[in-house]
Design a protein around this motif. Structure first.
Motif, PDB file in Angstrom:
ATOM      1  N   TRP A   1       0.835  -1.202   0.000  1.00 17.74           N
ATOM      2  CA  TRP A   1       0.000   0.000   0.000  1.00 17.74           C
ATOM      3  C   TRP A   1       0.870   1.253   0.000  1.00 17.74           C
ATOM      4  O   TRP A   1       0.593   2.217  -0.713  1.00 17.74           O
ATOM      5  CB  TRP A   1      -0.932   0.020   1.220  1.00 17.74           C
ATOM      6  N   LEU A   2       1.916   1.260   0.811  1.00 14.88           N
ATOM      7  CA  LEU A   2       2.750   2.456   0.943  1.00 14.88           C
ATOM      8  C   LEU A   2       3.593   2.746  -0.296  1.00 14.88           C
ATOM      9  O   LEU A   2       3.917   3.894  -0.568  1.00 14.88           O
ATOM     10  CB  LEU A   2       3.647   2.336   2.172  1.00 14.88           C
ATOM     11  N   THR A   3       3.964   1.713  -1.046  1.00 18.32           N
ATOM     12  CA  THR A   3       4.767   1.927  -2.255  1.00 18.32           C
ATOM     13  C   THR A   3       3.905   2.152  -3.494  1.00 18.32           C
ATOM     14  O   THR A   3       4.433   2.420  -4.565  1.00 18.32           O
ATOM     15  CB  THR A   3       5.708   0.733  -2.519  1.00 18.32           C
ATOM     16  N   GLY A   4       2.593   2.059  -3.356  1.00 21.45           N
ATOM     17  CA  GLY A   4       1.703   2.305  -4.482  1.00 21.45           C
ATOM     18  C   GLY A   4       1.431   1.100  -5.343  1.00 21.45           C
ATOM     19  O   GLY A   4       0.864   1.233  -6.422  1.00 21.45           O
ATOM     20  N   SER A   5       1.834  -0.088  -4.909  1.00 17.67           N
ATOM     21  CA  SER A   5       1.536  -1.295  -5.686  1.00 17.67           C
ATOM     22  C   SER A   5       0.035  -1.564  -5.727  1.00 17.67           C
ATOM     23  O   SER A   5      -0.475  -2.086  -6.710  1.00 17.67           O
ATOM     24  CB  SER A   5       2.243  -2.505  -5.082  1.00 17.67           C
ATOM     25  N   TYR A   6      -0.648  -1.218  -4.649  1.00 12.90           N
ATOM     26  CA  TYR A   6      -2.104  -1.322  -4.606  1.00 12.90           C
ATOM     27  C   TYR A   6      -2.657   0.075  -4.862  1.00 12.90           C
ATOM     28  O   TYR A   6      -2.114   1.060  -4.374  1.00 12.90           O
ATOM     29  CB  TYR A   6      -2.604  -1.765  -3.237  1.00 12.90           C
ATOM     30  N   ALA A   7      -3.714   0.147  -5.603  1.00 10.87           N
ATOM     31  CA  ALA A   7      -4.358   1.432  -5.837  1.00 10.87           C
ATOM     32  C   ALA A   7      -5.854   1.217  -5.991  1.00 10.87           C
ATOM     33  O   ALA A   7      -6.289   0.208  -6.541  1.00 10.87           O
ATOM     34  CB  ALA A   7      -3.788   2.093  -7.085  1.00 10.87           C
ATOM     35  N   ILE A   8      -6.608   2.155  -5.516  1.00  7.96           N
ATOM     36  CA  ILE A   8      -8.057   2.104  -5.659  1.00  7.96           C
ATOM     37  C   ILE A   8      -8.392   2.823  -6.959  1.00  7.96           C
ATOM     38  O   ILE A   8      -8.029   3.991  -7.132  1.00  7.96           O
ATOM     39  CB  ILE A   8      -8.748   2.774  -4.461  1.00  7.96           C
ATOM     40  N   PRO A   9      -9.069   2.136  -7.881  1.00 11.80           N
ATOM     41  CA  PRO A   9      -9.362   2.775  -9.162  1.00 11.80           C
ATOM     42  C   PRO A   9     -10.300   3.971  -8.988  1.00 11.80           C
ATOM     43  O   PRO A   9     -11.211   3.945  -8.172  1.00 11.80           O
ATOM     44  CB  PRO A   9     -10.025   1.672  -9.987  1.00 11.80           C
TER      45      PRO A   9
END
Length: 66
Positions: free
Chosen positions: A45-53
């Motif tokens: 989450w912190l590195t931006g691998s997950y993102a909410i569209p």
């Protein structure tokens, strides 16, 4: 003290599979199975691998079309 039975403690949440590795979750790290899996998820989450569209808003605040 004799044969006193201890009260049965029910878990607050039903165990489920860890979203990282699939092992059963633990109460301390719910919904993960371990601190390692919990930290891996946080790191993503912190590195931006997950993102909410996010859907693009087609209406402009001024009502202007470009």
């Amino acid at each position: 003290m004799g044969n006193e039975s201890k009260p049965r403690v029910e878990p607050l949440r039903k165990p489920r599979e860890c979203p990282e590795c699939g092992r059963p979750s633990t109460r301390e790290n719910y919904p993960f199975c371990s601190d390692r899996c919990r930290q891996l998820d946080l790191s993503r989450w912190l590195t931006g691998s997950y993102a909410i569209p996010v859907a693009e808003d087609e209406s402009k605040p001024d009502g202007e079309e470009y």
